[in-house]
Motif scaffolding. Structure first.
Motif, short mmCIF file in Angstrom:
data_model
loop_
_atom_site.label_atom_id
_atom_site.label_comp_id
_atom_site.label_asym_id
_atom_site.label_seq_id
_atom_site.Cartn_x
_atom_site.Cartn_y
_atom_site.Cartn_z
N GLN A 120 40.37 33.72 90.84
CA GLN A 120 40.11 33.97 92.07
C GLN A 120 40.16 35.67 92.36
OE1 GLN A 120 39.76 31.62 94.74
NE2 GLN A 120 39.17 30.50 93.05
N ASP A 121 41.44 36.06 91.80
CA ASP A 121 41.75 37.67 92.23
C ASP A 121 40.94 38.49 91.51
OD1 ASP A 121 43.83 36.13 93.46
OD2 ASP A 121 45.49 36.81 92.15
N LYS A 122 40.43 38.44 90.46
CA LYS A 122 39.96 39.32 89.60
C LYS A 122 38.19 39.11 89.48
CE LYS A 122 43.63 41.48 87.17
NZ LYS A 122 44.83 40.50 87.27
N ASP A 123 37.89 37.88 90.09
CA ASP A 123 36.48 37.59 89.96
C ASP A 123 36.09 37.49 88.35
OD1 ASP A 123 33.94 36.67 90.88
OD2 ASP A 123 33.38 38.77 91.18
N LEU A 124 37.00 36.81 87.65
CA LEU A 124 36.57 36.66 86.36
C LEU A 124 35.81 35.13 86.08
CD1 LEU A 124 39.88 37.99 84.77
CD2 LEU A 124 37.58 39.26 84.99
N SER A 125 35.21 35.08 84.85
CA SER A 125 34.64 33.83 84.52
C SER A 125 35.98 32.95 83.68
CB SER A 125 33.60 34.02 83.55
OG SER A 125 34.21 34.21 82.24
N TYR A 126 35.85 31.84 83.83
CA TYR A 126 37.01 31.10 83.40
C TYR A 126 37.34 31.51 81.56
CZ TYR A 126 40.13 27.01 82.67
OH TYR A 126 41.37 26.40 82.21
N TYR A 127 36.52 31.79 81.26
CA TYR A 127 36.45 32.11 79.71
C TYR A 127 37.21 33.70 79.69
CZ TYR A 127 34.94 33.19 74.91
OH TYR A 127 34.99 33.52 73.42
N GLU A 128 36.56 34.66 80.51
CA GLU A 128 37.30 35.73 80.31
C GLU A 128 38.70 35.79 81.02
OE1 GLU A 128 33.30 38.65 82.00
OE2 GLU A 128 34.42 37.32 83.44
N ALA A 129 38.84 34.97 82.19
CA ALA A 129 40.40 34.80 82.42
C ALA A 129 41.26 34.29 81.37
CB ALA A 129 40.35 33.91 83.58
N GLU A 130 40.95 33.47 80.60
CA GLU A 130 41.71 32.82 79.41
C GLU A 130 41.90 33.91 78.57
OE1 GLU A 130 40.32 28.45 78.36
OE2 GLU A 130 38.69 30.00 77.95
N ARG A 131 41.17 34.65 78.33
CA ARG A 131 41.31 35.86 77.41
C ARG A 131 42.20 36.97 78.04
NH1 ARG A 131 36.01 37.20 74.05
NH2 ARG A 131 34.91 37.21 76.42
N HIS A 132 42.00 36.98 79.18
CA HIS A 132 43.02 38.02 79.88
C HIS A 132 44.37 37.89 79.85
CE1 HIS A 132 43.76 41.09 82.68
NE2 HIS A 132 44.33 40.21 83.77
N ILE A 133 44.52 36.38 80.25
CA ILE A 133 45.95 35.73 80.18
C ILE A 133 46.43 35.45 79.02
CG2 ILE A 133 47.48 33.97 81.23
CD1 ILE A 133 46.12 35.73 83.41
N MET A 134 45.61 34.67 78.01
CA MET A 134 46.42 34.33 76.88
C MET A 134 45.86 34.96 75.64
SD MET A 134 45.92 30.10 76.98
CE MET A 134 44.22 30.03 77.22
N GLY A 135 44.87 35.69 75.71
CA GLY A 135 44.38 36.79 74.50
C GLY A 135 43.36 35.80 73.67
N PHE A 136 43.01 34.71 74.27
CA PHE A 136 42.12 33.78 73.40
C PHE A 136 41.36 32.80 74.32
CE2 PHE A 136 45.11 30.33 72.96
CZ PHE A 136 46.22 31.01 73.17
N GLY A 137 40.47 32.19 74.00
CA GLY A 137 39.81 31.15 75.10
C GLY A 137 39.95 29.61 74.45
N HIS A 138 39.31 28.87 75.47
CA HIS A 138 39.19 27.62 75.02
C HIS A 138 38.38 27.19 73.75
CE1 HIS A 138 35.70 28.10 77.47
NE2 HIS A 138 35.22 27.12 76.84
N ASP A 139 37.61 28.17 73.48
CA ASP A 139 36.90 27.92 72.16
C ASP A 139 37.74 27.98 70.93
OD1 ASP A 139 37.45 30.54 72.70
OD2 ASP A 139 35.36 31.37 71.73
N ARG A 140 38.87 28.76 71.20
CA ARG A 140 39.97 28.88 69.90
C ARG A 140 40.58 27.46 70.07
NH1 ARG A 140 42.46 32.71 67.11
NH2 ARG A 140 40.37 33.64 67.00
N ILE A 141 40.96 27.06 71.28
CA ILE A 141 42.05 26.04 71.35
C ILE A 141 40.96 24.68 70.67
CG2 ILE A 141 42.57 24.23 72.95
CD1 ILE A 141 43.49 26.55 74.66
N ASN A 142 39.84 24.69 71.04
CA ASN A 142 38.80 23.75 70.48
C ASN A 142 38.99 23.60 69.00
OD1 ASN A 142 37.72 22.85 72.69
ND2 ASN A 142 35.90 24.29 72.88
N ALA A 143 39.01 24.89 68.31
CA ALA A 143 38.95 25.04 66.78
C ALA A 143 40.16 24.30 66.31
CB ALA A 143 38.81 26.71 66.57
#
Lengths: 278, 323
Positions: free
Chosen positions: A163-186
């Protein structure tokens, strides 16, 4: 610090015990498994519309207990090998999300939309087992579902960042956690001993050019994800347009005319499945 | 109602060696089964029992812990220490004071225990259960855990004896050996586990009524057996073939999947091509009870199998000979 968070999050993700789903498909499958006249085909068709049920079925059939871990990537095959009793057990032990259901509908629809696109792409390209491509598409955002269940606090922060930074979900995940759901999938794919082709597609659909062993299925999921977003079928957590990798299109040897035909077919399929309840 | 166990509880009379100085125990036990169900042989010392135990092992050894010449636990270990007698079930009779400290059952190889004062109904059912458990464990295929040869033969012979109509399907895999040679036996076992599961679920799915005839066994290796009623046989064959052909590709590596099978070079340097594994099913029928012996079914199946094997693809042949 980042590494510590990753280890912690990985532990929480893999500790997932109860992966709930939405009531729509679950109700339907429950009815089918109680009906002595229903066929395996009917049940597998219904389960193939729900990412959580599909993931549970594949996790079960690929568990070492059955003796062939990592070999089964189709729901229909899984049902033949598990049998009615085990399926019934999986269905009975699956609960339903009680809150935030409305928000989740979009994600379920997006996943089904991606699965549908992957199936169409696979058939168009002449893949021998198009159902495996559809399954990979269905599971491509499973990491998001597990994160919602296991990491509610981080998920909240991800949604704020979108919402705040107008990011995509993937970008936001990496911004907050340092990795995305693709890593969780792995992590999930390995932990649950899913077949290698599904694992690679799930883990690399955002960067299909890094696929090592199964570039075609990975490329198909990448394109399926893109198309499902382009058609705005469901919602994968943000309203951004995702990047389409030209290499993915090349891997499948798709020309513009092929893509147009795929999109025509997809538009029709989406009309057919749009009124499915979740 | 008579609480004694009827003679047909087991398929044949069970030979039990009872090693105890306590003669009352024999009397107590004998009254629990109908005559013809159990054959007890009493020994008062371990030394008396040993030679017979080794020469003609019984179906069950029931031994007192307190024997004049050794303990019951020692006797059990002496017998079960030899691989050929490992399957012999042993029940140890204990006294209350023997139960003061936990037993180390890793060291004492028995299957169950009873303790004094004996409660006859408990003794009866523990002995029955121990015998049946041993039978099941003995005959299960170690890989698939499906019933093995003994059960398959028994099941077939029962049906033959009763002149019942049935269809007996012999399933085996084509090109399994080439797969095993290339990928190794543990990958081969994966395929066998898949096949076992597939046959079990197909039969169960087609024969939904639990009272109807249905049985699946694992002869060993890539040989399986199913028994269903005659009208079900063709549907079972078709479904097994359809499911197997769809599933088997997933067990090959990607290159072989794309190539459509295995290419290998034999010792003479000849290049050979083996297509994907396939199932061959030979179904023997028993219309109007024409079969006289279970062995007859096997030899008819062997002949039919040749016919099924002529096709490189999955196929089934149903015995057309009528009585």
């Amino acid at each position: 610090m980042q590494e510590d968070l990753k280890t912690l999050v990985k532990g929480q993700v893999l500790a997932v015990k109860d992966l709930p789903t939405l009531p729509g498909v679950l109700d339907e499958v429950t009815k089918l498994v109680q009906d002595p006249d229903s066929s395996t085909e009917q049940i597998s068709k219904a389960i193939s519309r729900d990412q959580v049920l599909s993931a549970k079925v594949l996790k079960m059939v690929n568990s070492p207990v059955y003796g062939f871990p990592g070999r089964i990537s189709s729901i229909q095959h899984a049902l033949v090998l598990l049998g009615f009793n085990v399926i019934r057990g999986i269905i009975i032990s699956t609960s339903v999300f009680d809150i935030m259901q409305a928000a989740m509908k979009g994600l379920w629809q997006h996943s089904l939309g991606c699965a549908t696109a992957c199936g169409i792409i696979a058939r168009r390209v002449g893949i021998e087992e198009p159902e495996e491509f559809a399954v990979a598409g269905l599971l491509h955002d499973l990491g998001k579902v597990v994160a919602i269940v296991q990491l509610p606090e981080l998920t909240g922060r991800i949604n704020e960042a979108i919402q705040d930074k107008d990011l995509s979900y993937y970008e936001a995940e990496r911004h907050i956690m340092g990795f995305g759901h693709d890593r969780i999938n792995a992590w999930l794919g390995r932990h649950w001993r899913l077949p290698a082709n599904l694992r690679e597609a799930m883990a690399r659909h955002h960067r299909p050019e890094t696929a090592q062993h199964y570039p075609e299925i990975t490329a198909a999921v990448h394109i399926g994800d893109f198309l499902s977003r382009a058609f705005e079928f469901g919602n994968s957590g943000d309203d951004q347009i995702s990047y389409l990798s030209p290499k993915a299109v090349n891997v499948l040897k798709l020309r513009m005319a092929d893509l147009e035909r795929i999109m025509d077919e997809l538009a029709e399929s989406y009309l057919d499945i749009a009124d499915l309840t979740f | 109602m008579d609480a004694r166990v009827s003679p047909c509880y087991f398929n044949h009379p069970q030979r039990v060696f009872l090693v105890t100085p306590d003669e009352d125990l024999l009397q107590l036990l004998e009254g629990l089964w109908w005559p013809g169900c159990m054959e007890f042989t009493l020994f008062s010392r371990a030394a008396d029992a040993l030679e017979q135990l080794f020469a003609q092992p019984p179906d069950l050894l029931l031994t007192d812990q307190r024997l004049p010449d050794m303990t019951g636990a020692q006797l059990a270990n002496l017998v079960k220490g030899e691989n050929v007698y490992r399957q012999l079930p042993v029940i140890l009779c204990l006294d209350h004071e023997d139960m003061e400290y936990p037993w180390d059952w890793n060291e004492v190889e028995v299957d169950d225990f009873l303790f004094r004062p004996f409660f006859p109904a408990e003794a009866r059912d523990r002995i029955n259960l121990t015998l049946l458990r041993a039978l099941r464990a003995l005959d299960a295929n170690p890989l698939s855990k499906l019933p093995g040869n003994t059960s398959i033969l028994q099941r077939t012979q029962d049906l033959v004896d009763r002149s019942e109509a049935f269809a007996l399907g012999y399933v085996d895999l084509d090109h399994f050996k080439s797969f095993n040679d290339k990928y190794g036996f543990s990958r081969g076992d994966e395929v066998l586990m898949m096949t076992a599961r597939l046959i079990v679920n197909t039969v169960r799915d087609i024969v939904r009524d639990k009272r109807e005839l249905s049985f699946v066994g694992h002869v060993g290796g890539d040989d399986f057996v199913f028994i269903v009623s005659e009208p079900r046989a063709e549907a079972v064959c078709l479904r097994i073939i359809e499911a197997f052909d769809g599933l088997v590709r997933g067990f090959y590596d990607q290159e072989d999947r794309k190539r459509g099978g295995i290419v290998s070079t034999d010792r003479q340097g000849n290049v050979q091509h083996f297509p994907f594994m396939a199932v061959s099913i030979a179904v023997v029928l028993n219309p109007s009870g024409k079969l006289r012996h279970a062995g007859e079914a096997a030899s008819i199946a062997a002949a039919l199998k040749k016919k099924a094997k002529e096709s490189p693809e999955s196929s089934y042949v149903i015995d057309q000979r009528r009585a």
